[in-house]
Motif scaffolding. Sequence first.
Motif, PDB file in Angstrom:
ATOM      1  N   PHE A 166      55.153  10.109  11.888  1.00 42.99           N
ATOM      2  CA  PHE A 166      54.388   9.595  10.752  1.00 42.99           C
ATOM      3  C   PHE A 166      54.833   8.154  10.484  1.00 42.99           C
ATOM      4  O   PHE A 166      56.025   7.883  10.336  1.00 42.99           O
ATOM      5  N   ASN A 167      53.870   7.249  10.397  1.00 37.92           N
ATOM      6  CA  ASN A 167      54.178   5.854  10.085  1.00 37.92           C
ATOM      7  C   ASN A 167      53.842   5.518   8.634  1.00 37.92           C
ATOM      8  O   ASN A 167      53.523   4.377   8.310  1.00 37.92           O
ATOM      9  N   GLY A 168      53.919   6.513   7.791  1.00 37.98           N
ATOM     10  CA  GLY A 168      53.683   6.344   6.360  1.00 37.98           C
ATOM     11  C   GLY A 168      54.321   7.490   5.610  1.00 37.98           C
ATOM     12  O   GLY A 168      55.129   8.250   6.155  1.00 37.98           O
ATOM     13  N   ASN A 169      53.950   7.647   4.366  1.00 42.13           N
ATOM     14  CA  ASN A 169      54.485   8.726   3.544  1.00 42.13           C
ATOM     15  C   ASN A 169      53.762  10.035   3.839  1.00 42.13           C
ATOM     16  O   ASN A 169      52.575  10.047   4.187  1.00 42.13           O
ATOM     17  N   VAL A 170      54.476  11.132   3.672  1.00 35.73           N
ATOM     18  CA  VAL A 170      53.900  12.469   3.814  1.00 35.73           C
ATOM     19  C   VAL A 170      54.036  13.164   2.472  1.00 35.73           C
ATOM     20  O   VAL A 170      55.153  13.353   1.973  1.00 35.73           O
ATOM     21  N   THR A 171      52.915  13.557   1.888  1.00 34.76           N
ATOM     22  CA  THR A 171      52.925  14.148   0.553  1.00 34.76           C
ATOM     23  C   THR A 171      52.223  15.503   0.567  1.00 34.76           C
ATOM     24  O   THR A 171      51.082  15.622   1.032  1.00 34.76           O
ATOM     25  N   LEU A 172      52.917  16.517   0.066  1.00 33.45           N
ATOM     26  CA  LEU A 172      52.307  17.818  -0.212  1.00 33.45           C
ATOM     27  C   LEU A 172      52.368  18.015  -1.721  1.00 33.45           C
ATOM     28  O   LEU A 172      53.462  17.988  -2.310  1.00 33.45           O
ATOM     29  N   PHE A 173      51.209  18.215  -2.328  1.00 33.71           N
ATOM     30  CA  PHE A 173      51.147  18.290  -3.790  1.00 33.71           C
ATOM     31  C   PHE A 173      50.394  19.539  -4.233  1.00 33.71           C
ATOM     32  O   PHE A 173      49.318  19.854  -3.716  1.00 33.71           O
ATOM     33  N   GLY A 174      50.977  20.252  -5.213  1.00 30.63           N
ATOM     34  CA  GLY A 174      50.285  21.359  -5.868  1.00 30.63           C
ATOM     35  C   GLY A 174      49.803  22.430  -4.930  1.00 30.63           C
ATOM     36  O   GLY A 174      48.753  23.033  -5.167  1.00 30.63           O
ATOM     37  N   SER A 175      50.570  22.710  -3.873  1.00 24.84           N
ATOM     38  CA  SER A 175      50.116  23.668  -2.862  1.00 24.84           C
ATOM     39  C   SER A 175      50.896  24.969  -2.954  1.00 24.84           C
ATOM     40  O   SER A 175      52.057  24.996  -3.374  1.00 24.84           O
ATOM     41  N   GLU A 176      50.233  26.057  -2.529  1.00 29.83           N
ATOM     42  CA  GLU A 176      50.851  27.377  -2.513  1.00 29.83           C
ATOM     43  C   GLU A 176      50.817  27.921  -1.089  1.00 29.83           C
ATOM     44  O   GLU A 176      49.738  28.137  -0.533  1.00 29.83           O
ATOM     45  N   VAL A 177      51.998  28.125  -0.527  1.00 32.74           N
ATOM     46  CA  VAL A 177      52.112  28.595   0.848  1.00 32.74           C
ATOM     47  C   VAL A 177      52.880  29.910   0.823  1.00 32.74           C
ATOM     48  O   VAL A 177      54.038  29.961   0.380  1.00 32.74           O
ATOM     49  N   GLU A 178      52.247  30.956   1.270  1.00 30.79           N
ATOM     50  CA  GLU A 178      52.868  32.281   1.205  1.00 30.79           C
ATOM     51  C   GLU A 178      54.052  32.398   2.155  1.00 30.79           C
ATOM     52  O   GLU A 178      55.008  33.104   1.875  1.00 30.79           O
ATOM     53  N   GLY A 179      53.958  31.725   3.278  1.00 27.80           N
ATOM     54  CA  GLY A 179      55.032  31.822   4.270  1.00 27.80           C
ATOM     55  C   GLY A 179      55.979  30.644   4.205  1.00 27.80           C
ATOM     56  O   GLY A 179      56.721  30.463   3.241  1.00 27.80           O
ATOM     57  N   THR A 180      55.942  29.792   5.235  1.00 29.16           N
ATOM     58  CA  THR A 180      56.920  28.727   5.402  1.00 29.16           C
ATOM     59  C   THR A 180      56.248  27.361   5.496  1.00 29.16           C
ATOM     60  O   THR A 180      55.206  27.219   6.138  1.00 29.16           O
ATOM     61  N   ILE A 181      56.866  26.382   4.882  1.00 22.24           N
ATOM     62  CA  ILE A 181      56.533  24.980   5.131  1.00 22.24           C
ATOM     63  C   ILE A 181      57.599  24.434   6.067  1.00 22.24           C
ATOM     64  O   ILE A 181      58.791  24.448   5.721  1.00 22.24           O
ATOM     65  N   SER A 182      57.182  23.962   7.232  1.00 21.91           N
ATOM     66  CA  SER A 182      58.145  23.561   8.260  1.00 21.91           C
ATOM     67  C   SER A 182      57.915  22.120   8.707  1.00 21.91           C
ATOM     68  O   SER A 182      56.780  21.704   8.946  1.00 21.91           O
ATOM     69  N   ARG A 206      59.589  12.604  12.990  1.00 22.61           N
ATOM     70  CA  ARG A 206      60.088  11.336  12.465  1.00 22.61           C
ATOM     71  C   ARG A 206      59.091  10.801  11.449  1.00 22.61           C
ATOM     72  O   ARG A 206      57.895  10.695  11.736  1.00 22.61           O
ATOM     73  N   ILE A 207      59.596  10.458  10.278  1.00 22.19           N
ATOM     74  CA  ILE A 207      58.744   9.979   9.186  1.00 22.19           C
ATOM     75  C   ILE A 207      59.237   8.589   8.797  1.00 22.19           C
ATOM     76  O   ILE A 207      60.323   8.449   8.228  1.00 22.19           O
ATOM     77  N   ASN A 208      58.453   7.583   9.117  1.00 20.97           N
ATOM     78  CA  ASN A 208      58.803   6.214   8.746  1.00 20.97           C
ATOM     79  C   ASN A 208      58.306   5.919   7.331  1.00 20.97           C
ATOM     80  O   ASN A 208      57.547   4.982   7.093  1.00 20.97           O
ATOM     81  N   GLY A 209      58.726   6.739   6.426  1.00 25.41           N
ATOM     82  CA  GLY A 209      58.318   6.661   5.032  1.00 25.41           C
ATOM     83  C   GLY A 209      58.987   7.780   4.271  1.00 25.41           C
ATOM     84  O   GLY A 209      60.013   8.336   4.699  1.00 25.41           O
ATOM     85  N   ARG A 210      58.403   8.148   3.146  1.00 27.93           N
ATOM     86  CA  ARG A 210      58.979   9.179   2.297  1.00 27.93           C
ATOM     87  C   ARG A 210      58.309  10.528   2.545  1.00 27.93           C
ATOM     88  O   ARG A 210      57.102  10.593   2.781  1.00 27.93           O
ATOM     89  N   LEU A 211      59.091  11.580   2.449  1.00 27.15           N
ATOM     90  CA  LEU A 211      58.582  12.945   2.505  1.00 27.15           C
ATOM     91  C   LEU A 211      58.642  13.499   1.082  1.00 27.15           C
ATOM     92  O   LEU A 211      59.717  13.541   0.467  1.00 27.15           O
ATOM     93  N   ILE A 212      57.496  13.926   0.567  1.00 31.75           N
ATOM     94  CA  ILE A 212      57.406  14.324  -0.838  1.00 31.75           C
ATOM     95  C   ILE A 212      56.759  15.696  -0.941  1.00 31.75           C
ATOM     96  O   ILE A 212      55.649  15.909  -0.436  1.00 31.75           O
ATOM     97  N   LEU A 213      57.439  16.624  -1.596  1.00 24.48           N
ATOM     98  CA  LEU A 213      56.862  17.914  -1.982  1.00 24.48           C
ATOM     99  C   LEU A 213      56.886  17.978  -3.503  1.00 24.48           C
ATOM    100  O   LEU A 213      57.962  18.066  -4.106  1.00 24.48           O
ATOM    101  N   ASN A 214      55.705  17.917  -4.100  1.00 26.73           N
ATOM    102  CA  ASN A 214      55.609  17.901  -5.554  1.00 26.73           C
ATOM    103  C   ASN A 214      54.741  19.065  -6.013  1.00 26.73           C
ATOM    104  O   ASN A 214      53.562  19.146  -5.687  1.00 26.73           O
ATOM    105  N   GLY A 215      55.350  19.983  -6.760  1.00 26.03           N
ATOM    106  CA  GLY A 215      54.600  21.114  -7.279  1.00 26.03           C
ATOM    107  C   GLY A 215      54.166  22.093  -6.219  1.00 26.03           C
ATOM    108  O   GLY A 215      53.134  22.757  -6.371  1.00 26.03           O
TER     109      GLY A 215
END
Length: 461
Positions: free
Chosen positions: A91-107, A112-121
């Motif tokens: 990723f050459n930018g930010n990765v954002t997961l917002f307001g999501s519901e995952v029954e299993g796994t977030i992996s 490589r993330i050339n930015g910020r990794l964000i999990l919000n809500g």
Amino acid sequence: MTNLNTIEIEKLRLTDSIVESFCLPQPHSVSLSKVVALEAVLIKGKKFIGFDVFNSKFKKTLTFIDCSFDRDVNFRQIKYAASISFINCEFNGNVTLFGSEVEGTISFVGSRINGRLILNGCSTSKLDVQGVIAESFTISAQEISASISNIGMKNITLMGDLRIENITEIAHFNVMDSSISTLFVRHVGIVEKAQLSINDSRINEVTFDDLKFDNATIVFNSTLGENLYFIKCELSCSILSFKQVILNSMFGIKQCSYHDSEIDISSVSSPNLDLESKCIDVILNNEERNLVSNADEEKIERRIKTLILLKNKFAQEHRYDLEDGIFYILKNLESGFYIKQSQWWKKPFLYITYFVHRWVLGWGVRLRNPIMSAVFIIVSCALTYYITFDLYQANRAVEYIGQKLVGFEGAGTYSVLAFFGQQADAKISGNIPVKLVLAEFMLGVTMTTISVGILIRKLVR
């Protein structure tokens, strides 16, 4: 709908043919809005400019393998996915997961993330991050509540912060083999009997702030860094253990409560310790509660290391009264441990030596011990003189500075004089037990010398 380099899909059911329609050979942006996927979605080896998913439902897995993204990636309000995975992606930018519901796994694995990794809500049963390089990583619930029961991070590299805030229902949290600039965990909900650990990692600064632990186990193992702080935390029936923690600046535990909890700092190496008095009391109470007779060798050695650490801390702070108190406990523990390991035929002599050093001499740091021993010697010898000189008879007395002292008063006066070598100034009829008087005088010289030495040492320091 296709708009220049952007493919927009809205309010459709994702089928294999639709997925293939936006997985083109040339890089482009994809925007999915209010889509539904009833089957697993796998995207492999594709290049995207950007990728956005909004308010969509994935009944099964959503997986990206060997994909690259030139700009920010946003997943907002994803529902019911069995899992969301990014494997060997770039990723050459930010990765954002917002307001999501995952029954299993977030992996995130090997990405490589050339930015910020964000999990919000975001809520999920497990967050699995392995082999990831990123600028920073934030897990929070700023606008929408979120729960994550299991957080695992292994071999991750963060140039900036790892921040975890306002998440609830954490049962397992593990960081292993990682390099992180700052780890900040604040105001998260931790379930009963939770397991939290940081293992074999280098983290410049660690802060645990405003957390509640109930029957929890918190372990820092083989951790390198600059500072580590435990602030405003509540520990109830919990274990807080620091094993092979090496810090270059500060180790602090303050403004915390410790109801029926155990703290082990025996393997902490830090030039500065900032421990509040309540924390020190808990550590010392744990040491005193566990006697040498019912503890194994490893636990005893750990307690000895803890006491040495506290002794050095108080010496550096010039708090010599506390240093002497720790030294007294330390010598008791070391001597008891040595006697326990000794051969049976040595133990009687060692017990006598231990008794003399602890109760009579106070290990050279407790002034009251030799003073109380001196009083005991004087009283014991006075009782002997009372019987030997027949001072219980009315016609027998000790004459001193022109006064006749009868009974135990006379015996006590003679004993005090003998203790300080002044018995020649007293007159008494009958045979004087020279050996007893000489022995009392020698003991008196010894106790006086030790008492004066301890007193001078305390005054000078």
